[in-house]
Design a protein around this motif. Sequence first.
Motif, mmCIF file in Angstrom:
data_model
loop_
_atom_site.group_PDB
_atom_site.id
_atom_site.type_symbol
_atom_site.label_atom_id
_atom_site.label_comp_id
_atom_site.label_asym_id
_atom_site.label_seq_id
_atom_site.Cartn_x
_atom_site.Cartn_y
_atom_site.Cartn_z
ATOM 1 N N LYS A 1 -13.037 3.984 0.862
ATOM 2 C CA LYS A 1 -12.744 3.412 -0.456
ATOM 3 C C LYS A 1 -12.900 4.449 -1.565
ATOM 4 C CE LYS A 1 -13.026 -1.348 0.618
ATOM 5 N NZ LYS A 1 -12.347 -2.468 -0.030
ATOM 6 N N TRP B 1 -1.924 -3.326 -10.323
ATOM 7 C CA TRP B 1 -2.435 -2.348 -9.363
ATOM 8 C C TRP B 1 -3.847 -2.731 -8.977
ATOM 9 C CZ3 TRP B 1 0.579 1.042 -6.939
ATOM 10 C CH2 TRP B 1 1.850 1.284 -7.488
ATOM 11 N N LYS B 2 -4.095 -2.757 -7.715
ATOM 12 C CA LYS B 2 -5.398 -3.135 -7.145
ATOM 13 C C LYS B 2 -6.489 -2.172 -7.629
ATOM 14 C CE LYS B 2 -7.339 -3.607 -2.423
ATOM 15 N NZ LYS B 2 -8.241 -2.494 -2.222
ATOM 16 N N GLN B 3 -7.639 -2.753 -7.970
ATOM 17 C CA GLN B 3 -8.798 -1.929 -8.339
ATOM 18 C C GLN B 3 -9.930 -2.243 -7.383
ATOM 19 O OE1 GLN B 3 -9.584 -2.827 -12.457
ATOM 20 N NE2 GLN B 3 -8.131 -1.287 -13.151
ATOM 21 N N ASN B 4 -10.580 -1.208 -6.884
ATOM 22 C CA ASN B 4 -11.693 -1.450 -5.963
ATOM 23 C C ASN B 4 -12.996 -1.645 -6.731
ATOM 24 O OD1 ASN B 4 -10.151 -1.345 -3.702
ATOM 25 N ND2 ASN B 4 -10.955 0.584 -2.938
ATOM 26 N N TYR C 1 0.824 -1.210 0.000
ATOM 27 C CA TYR C 1 0.000 0.000 0.000
ATOM 28 C C TYR C 1 0.858 1.259 0.000
ATOM 29 C CZ TYR C 1 -4.053 -2.883 1.169
ATOM 30 O OH TYR C 1 -5.061 -3.817 1.136
ATOM 31 N N HIS D 1 -5.266 1.997 8.871
ATOM 32 C CA HIS D 1 -5.031 1.446 7.535
ATOM 33 C C HIS D 1 -3.535 1.190 7.373
ATOM 34 C CE1 HIS D 1 -5.075 0.780 3.251
ATOM 35 N NE2 HIS D 1 -6.383 0.880 3.220
ATOM 36 N N SER E 1 -5.365 -5.403 6.782
ATOM 37 C CA SER E 1 -4.855 -4.139 6.241
ATOM 38 C C SER E 1 -5.725 -2.935 6.612
ATOM 39 C CB SER E 1 -4.742 -4.227 4.723
ATOM 40 O OG SER E 1 -6.011 -4.507 4.166
ATOM 41 N N TYR F 1 3.419 -7.773 -10.734
ATOM 42 C CA TYR F 1 2.349 -7.131 -9.959
ATOM 43 C C TYR F 1 1.296 -6.508 -10.861
ATOM 44 C CZ TYR F 1 4.745 -2.753 -11.108
ATOM 45 O OH TYR F 1 5.325 -1.698 -11.780
ATOM 46 N N PRO G 1 -6.974 8.890 -0.857
ATOM 47 C CA PRO G 1 -5.970 8.540 -1.870
ATOM 48 C C PRO G 1 -4.970 7.489 -1.384
ATOM 49 C CG PRO G 1 -5.493 10.714 -0.967
ATOM 50 C CD PRO G 1 -6.789 10.256 -0.347
ATOM 51 N N ILE G 2 -5.400 6.232 -1.518
ATOM 52 C CA ILE G 2 -4.570 5.076 -1.161
ATOM 53 C C ILE G 2 -4.533 4.164 -2.388
ATOM 54 C CG2 ILE G 2 -4.378 3.026 0.337
ATOM 55 C CD1 ILE G 2 -5.996 4.575 2.449
ATOM 56 N N TRP G 3 -3.376 3.545 -2.628
ATOM 57 C CA TRP G 3 -3.250 2.598 -3.747
ATOM 58 C C TRP G 3 -2.578 1.332 -3.259
ATOM 59 C CZ3 TRP G 3 -2.108 7.765 -3.801
ATOM 60 C CH2 TRP G 3 -2.993 8.558 -4.551
ATOM 61 N N GLY G 4 -2.823 0.244 -4.001
ATOM 62 C CA GLY G 4 -2.237 -1.032 -3.592
ATOM 63 C C GLY G 4 -1.656 -1.760 -4.793
ATOM 64 N N ALA H 1 0.188 5.809 -0.206
ATOM 65 C CA ALA H 1 -0.845 6.836 -0.051
ATOM 66 C C ALA H 1 -0.249 8.214 -0.268
ATOM 67 C CB ALA H 1 -1.452 6.762 1.348
ATOM 68 N N TYR H 2 -1.086 9.126 -0.662
ATOM 69 C CA TYR H 2 -0.732 10.540 -0.678
ATOM 70 C C TYR H 2 -1.070 11.022 0.736
ATOM 71 C CZ TYR H 2 -1.071 15.481 -2.186
ATOM 72 O OH TYR H 2 -0.935 16.830 -2.336
#
Lengths: 77, 149
Positions: free
Chosen positions: B126, B144-147, B59, B90, B101, B142, B130-133, B61-62
């Motif tokens: 969610k 990039w995770k999408q919600n 993870y 988080h 997480s 890898y 501004p969080i990314w995984g 984040a900004y």
Amino acid sequence: MKIKVIAFGCLTDILGKDMMELEDVSNTDLLKSKLYAKYPDLKRRKYKIAVNQQIISEDISLDENSEVVLLPPFAGG
Amino acid sequence: MSSQKKKNKVFIEGAINPAFIADSIAKHSSKTSIGAHTIFLGQVRNDMNDGKTVQAIEYSAYNEMAENEFHKIREAAFAQYELTCMHIYHSLGKVRAGEISMFVFVSSKHRNDAFIACREIIEQIKANVPIWGKEIFDDDTYVWKQNNS
């Protein structure tokens, strides 16, 4: 005038880094066109621009103190 | 008061330890006006993609904006629901499949506000933080995770 641009998430793959400095970008429209010229793949990506932590929806002017951040869709949780 | 609330630390480096969650519950025994806790735990799932299995999510984040968004979510929840207290945690950095997480802990006098507020807080996180995984597979590639909405 130099503007610092920070990228996150999948956009760091397109830009090849998470931070860059661009010369002579006085507004966000100009910033976008400069980025698209250099990174054409960015055009097809969904993302938002935040200036000083506020997500913008239209062109705004930038100065050298502006914190410009490119935000792909969020994926917390 | 709100400046004090703003100092709440949300991000934890790495996985959230189950012992930390147990401790958080224990700390509420002195708040005897509480009648209901709702706890949501997000766990990293070993999704399959192209025959490969997710081993971990890394993870990022900004941070400054994320802290502000967490603060707004918190203020809105207190304004809208009758809550005694709430905590959001988080992870940042690498969390392996099966580890926790995200930890959202909402306490109220009665169950209804605790349930509804908890759900709302998770949806807000969610959508607005501004969080990314980065989902890392067993072969170190890898995506990039999408919600999902």
